[in-house]
Design a protein around this motif. Sequence first.
Motif: not given
Length: 812
Positions: A503-531
């Motif tokens: 199994v290649q690692l690239s087969e573990f498909r999933g997007e990165h989290s694109y909103a977590t950076h802004d949410l962390r600035k607001q004091g939140k800590d959301p869960l990561p994405s598969l990417g």
Amino acid sequence: MSHITYNNLWTEAQKTINEASQFDTVLHAAPQEKDKQVAHTLVSELYVKYITSVNKLDQCYDQIIHPQKRLVIRKLLDACIGRVLELKHELVNLDLSEFSYYDDVLLKLNLSPTEAEITVPNYYRREREEEIQKRNRTMDNILKKLGFYKEEVAQEEMTEEEAIRLIQIHERARQGRLRFQFMKEIRLMKEKVKTADVPKSKVLDGSLAATKIQKTWRGYNARHKIKRRKLEEMLLIGMLQPSFTHVKARQKAEEVKELRHKQQMKHQVEYEQMLVSAKQHIKTCRGGQMKEEIRDELRGWIRDYWNETGKFPDIPSEESGGSTLFFTRQAAESEISKTTTSSSRDGKGKKEKGKKDKEEGKKKKDEEEEDPGFKMQLSNFLGDLQAANSEYEEIWRNRDESKNPWQHADIEMIREQKTAQLEAELRREVDQLLRGELEILQAALARDLVSKGKKVRKASKKKGRSGKKSKKKKEKDLTPDRTLDSLFEELITNGIIRKYPKVQLSEFRGEHSYATHDLRKQGKDPLPSLGDIRQVILEYCILPLGSKTIHQTAPLVKSVLLAGSHGSGKDMLVHAVCTETGSVLFDLSPANIVGKYPGKSGLIMLVHLVNKVSRLLQPSVIYIDNAEKTFLKKVPKSDKTDPKRLKKDLPKIAKGISQDDQVLLIGVSRCPWDCDQKALAQTYNKMILIPRPDYSSLSFLWKELLFQFGGVSRQFDTAAMTKVSDGYTVGAILEVIKEVMTCKRVLQLRVQPLTHVELINSLCKLEPVYKEEDEAFLQWFQKTPIGRRKARQLEIEGELRAELATKSNKKN
């Protein structure tokens, strides 16, 4: 691509490395930074620059043919990867999270998240391909002997005449089926004509028929053009997925890559032969002369030393550098000062140094207490990076290679290198010879002094330090008389070493989290994405494990725990780690070791065999399924696997992994809250929670999995399936695709298009991840060591914000 293209790519990577290393040096020398946000930005910028350099250098090392260039690129590549891992641990300490987000840095550097994602180096597996294949063949042979594989019946090769005859038979059968279908349609048409009413006027107007044909054709042509224009427009704005087709240019590029790999091997063999022949030639032609020059030079230095001090020097040992130390100014002065200064002065100097060190230590402690900011840790790779960088600047940057279009090795560089190497070897021989002569001279001097009635101080034999002795106790070898092959076969026979799917690692498909950076600035800590999970597995498991050089110097990750729901991809990630690094998989799961190596002595032997063979067959992965069962407080009566058998030994296995051992312990758990958390934290120093996929990852999965089939319409609404499948894991989606998209259904797609109902009916048979399970995982993760540290930090930040808010309200 051509040689010039990869040389330009190397130049771009080198430019980025120069900027990053200079900034890195300044950051090391800078004082502590109190603002963690500023520190995070500085470290993230360095981190992203090194990642982009790694990706470029990996392409260069994979495709450049020149063997001497590849040596320099390999040093740069390993140093950059090691520095990336060091900066990753710095970001973890700053964020108190295994996942780092730096959208502001990407905007500053004009990079996309895909460009800032590090890839698996190609050489990790490619340079060990023969070794891996040989090991797999050995495992297959052992399993065949045990009866796990059915013996394949040897098929005789088909002759050309037989092949042609077989093709003719099938072609005639195909033509017969087509003719039968054609005659059947003709017969049906005749029957329809017979039953139809005969028109009164058999004479038809030709102009009316032509108009009818034109109308039908123009309507069809207009609809076809509009449909094509609509598809082109939707593809242009990114509303549709492009067709899944193999491009000839892509196939040609892959062929060129393979051709360059073959050329690399030829040039490498040629380079190694040139190294041997050049050294032999230099030794034959100039070896005797070089040896005489070194001997005369060293004897002249000894004579001068005797004239100045009246004593004979001691030649340092080989480990400390030998006689080369005499010909550096600082070393010569230090040697003379050591022989002339008295022991009392040395004692006073040590005391003064000790006092200064204590004062400096106190000052540092006071500064740390007063200013608890961020300070960059010393790097183990920055020196190697700068050394390789200077080598590129001195040799390769402005080198004219117009006379070397085929990228053969440079013989002049080889001669310079082998001359220096031969000189070092001859110097060691001369040193050994002169040590004997000095002993004879010393003995003669002693006899002369005794005859004159003077006391002689015996020369102390100083031995150079070969390095610090490791305090680690060596484990007693319980199998000293057995070969590695016999131990390997025994562990395969008992199912401890087992095969795993590629199994290649690239087969573990999933997007990165694109909103977590802004949410962390607001004091939140959301869960990561598969990417984000894929990136962390690469940095903690694959990059350190795949290279001996990097593993010995990079921050050590001994063990990793993957926790998540059923179908979240935990086992797939373990198999990807093994595949990308070419590791041997040792399965010590409670269910796998039931009835194997019974008793206390059997358990000791099992642990010993795993420790021994895993280090002899590096890299290795020790896998524990249902990792929580090992540390259960109370074992259920229905469980007959004796899950707590490795409770005492598993932490010892993890603790015994050192920098020199390319071994990684990976545990997998579906309910990690059921066990003793303290013992779990002592065994696994990294704990990664794999959440269920978010909307972006689900949308990406449905598009990737459905549109790989050419018959699926690009207008198929994947957004509807994304909404319906919210709450399901990746494994559930894969099962749905496997059940619905059978071979028969794929062939019917053009006639019978795919519908949402088919997918939804299959999806309804599976269980989603319920809210209670999600909350249980979150509560468990908050109790892990890094979760507690993060919660404490968020509380402190919240209190500070509340204080600032109250002060501003009072002022108003």
